[in-house]
Design an enzyme around this catalytic site. Structure first.
Site, PDB file in Angstrom:
ATOM      1  N   TYR A 148       0.991  -1.167  -0.263  1.00 21.86           N
ATOM      2  CA  TYR A 148       0.223   0.128   0.155  1.00 21.86           C
ATOM      3  C   TYR A 148       0.869   1.242   0.240  1.00 21.86           C
ATOM      4  O   TYR A 148       1.163   1.304   0.812  1.00 21.86           O
ATOM      5  CB  TYR A 148      -1.164  -0.442   1.303  1.00 21.86           C
ATOM      6  N   SER A 156     -13.241  -5.580   2.097  1.00 21.00           N
ATOM      7  CA  SER A 156     -14.301  -4.655   1.365  1.00 21.00           C
ATOM      8  C   SER A 156     -15.881  -4.933   1.549  1.00 21.00           C
ATOM      9  O   SER A 156     -17.131  -5.757   0.790  1.00 21.00           O
ATOM     10  CB  SER A 156     -13.885  -5.068  -0.213  1.00 21.00           C
ATOM     11  N   PRO A 157     -16.123  -4.734   2.747  1.00 25.87           N
ATOM     12  CA  PRO A 157     -17.244  -5.259   3.226  1.00 25.87           C
ATOM     13  C   PRO A 157     -18.377  -4.726   2.557  1.00 25.87           C
ATOM     14  O   PRO A 157     -19.561  -4.922   2.459  1.00 25.87           O
ATOM     15  CB  PRO A 157     -17.297  -5.957   4.709  1.00 25.87           C
ATOM     16  N   GLY A 185     -18.424  -3.150  -0.487  1.00 27.47           N
ATOM     17  CA  GLY A 185     -18.289  -3.395  -1.952  1.00 27.47           C
ATOM     18  C   GLY A 185     -17.487  -1.850  -2.724  1.00 27.47           C
ATOM     19  O   GLY A 185     -17.489  -1.716  -3.320  1.00 27.47           O
ATOM     20  N   PHE A 223     -19.991   0.891  -2.834  1.00 26.79           N
ATOM     21  CA  PHE A 223     -21.147   1.101  -3.210  1.00 26.79           C
ATOM     22  C   PHE A 223     -22.124   0.883  -2.902  1.00 26.79           C
ATOM     23  O   PHE A 223     -22.725   2.076  -3.058  1.00 26.79           O
ATOM     24  CB  PHE A 223     -20.620  -0.829  -4.276  1.00 26.79           C
ATOM     25  N   GLY A 232     -24.287   3.572  -4.021  1.00 28.26           N
ATOM     26  CA  GLY A 232     -24.724   2.972  -5.110  1.00 28.26           C
ATOM     27  C   GLY A 232     -24.276   3.695  -6.529  1.00 28.26           C
ATOM     28  O   GLY A 232     -22.401   4.441  -6.451  1.00 28.26           O
TER      29      GLY A 232
END
Length: 345
Positions: free
Chosen positions: A62, A210-211, A213, A216, A220
């Site tokens: 990273y 990435s729980p 998303g 997202f 959304g």
């Protein structure tokens, strides 16, 4: 200051205990656009630890390296080091030409560990993951070197990231694996078929990255409009406009249920991960204290069996369009290594 009490869970059978929710530190330094000021991130880390979130997840890649250096600075203050479980990773590196590659040979494993210890400013790494699997080196050889690092007191617990079920079994036979890190969320459920059952059969803890998303479930489809040119999500298939239009349906349904529950969509998505079992620790990432507070608020969202069933009905493993990564990213699907017997002497 967040007042919600963050509980503790056990990962694996070797004694590792962590906060029920961790924090992914990748986006603090790299990948998701320009990093925030260092002072803001250190304040966020201190706030997280004061709130009871003590599993800090980083990697030498990273930045590369800058995230470990940043965490090292945060760990020096206010007795933070003694209050956290520090997880970092080895295995991905950049060549002189700037190309990403994967290594798992013993010399590299040892050099990577020494480098991480120095950058983090610590004597021991609490949880050391193989970030990606080097398919040229038998997994027994790689984990055999990590085992030596454990015996030398440089590593406490061993983990794997993006490893197949068979690779996990082979590694676990060399040295107990305490945690497997994998992408698991309402829009990434493929790991439930084989990898999750294997981890539970072997008594291995699960760390879900990435729980949300990759943001997202926070915004959304609108998230596509917020991405800077240097945000790597622009290159992920799921974030392409044609796929995002399809994936909008998943967000809309989550949004509907969240409104009924009186919580936010990201809290509902995180709560779903928490409800998968007390051997699962999600590690959502953020660079803002207000988002962090919202994330730990997911711990107080209780889902009924009926709600879990409803979520499962429309968030199936094949309900999302687009692969998790592009073609250049190694995942558990490409993690089989040669057998020891096939290795040349």
């Amino acid at each position: 200051m967040a007042t919600l009490k963050v509980g503790r869970i056990k990962l694996g059978s070797q004694g590792l205990e962590v906060s029920a929710q961790g924090i992914g530190c990748m986006g603090m330094s790299a990948v998701y656009g320009s990093p925030k000021p260092e002072s803001d991130i250190i304040a966020l880390i201190h706030h997280a630890v004061d709130s009871g979130v003590t599993l800090l997840d980083t990697s030498d890649v990273y930045g590369p390296h800058t995230n470990e250096i940043l965490l090292g600075k945060a760990l020096k203050d206010r007795g933070v080091r003694e209050r956290v479980e520090l997880a970092t990773k080895f295995g991905i590196y950049y060549t002189d030409g700037g190309e990403a590659d994967i290594r798992g040979d013993p010399a590299y494993v040892r050099a990577a560990c020494e480098g991480s210890l120095k950058r983090l400013g610590v004597d021991c790494i609490d949880l050391y993951y193989q970030h990606r699997i080097d398919t040229r080196v038998p997994i027994e050889v790689t984990i055999g070197e990590v085992k030596k690092l454990v015996e030398e007191g440089k590593v406490k617990y061993v983990g794997l990231s993006e490893a197949s079920a068979s690779t996990i079994r082979r590694a676990h036979a060399v040295h107990p694996i305490s945690a497997v890190q994998l992408e698991w969320s309402l829009w990434s459920r493929d790991v439930e078929a084989d990898i999750i059952p294997t981890c539970r059969e072997l008594g291995i803890g699960i760390v879900a990255y990435s729980p949300l998303g990759r943001g997202f479930f926070a915004l959304g489809p609108k998230i596509v409009d917020t991405l800077s040119n240097d945000d790597f999500r622009k290159n992920l298939p799921r974030f392409r406009p044609e796929n995002m239009e399809h994936n909008r349906r998943l967000y809309d349904r989550v949004n509907e249920i969240a409104a009924k529950k009186g919580c936010t969509p990201p809290q509902l998505a995180l709560a779903w991960v928490h409800h998968q079992g007390n051997d699962v620790c999600p590690i959502p990432g953020t660079t803002k204290i207000e988002n962090f507070n919202q994330n730990i608020g997911a711990l107080s969202v209780k889902l009924t069996p009926e709600e879990m069933s409803e979520l499962k009905s429309f968030a199936s493993a094949d309900s999302v369009k687009g692969e998790r990564y592009g073609l250049v990213r190694a995942t558990y699907n490409e993690s089989e290594t040669p057998s020891l017997s096939s290795r040349k002497p």
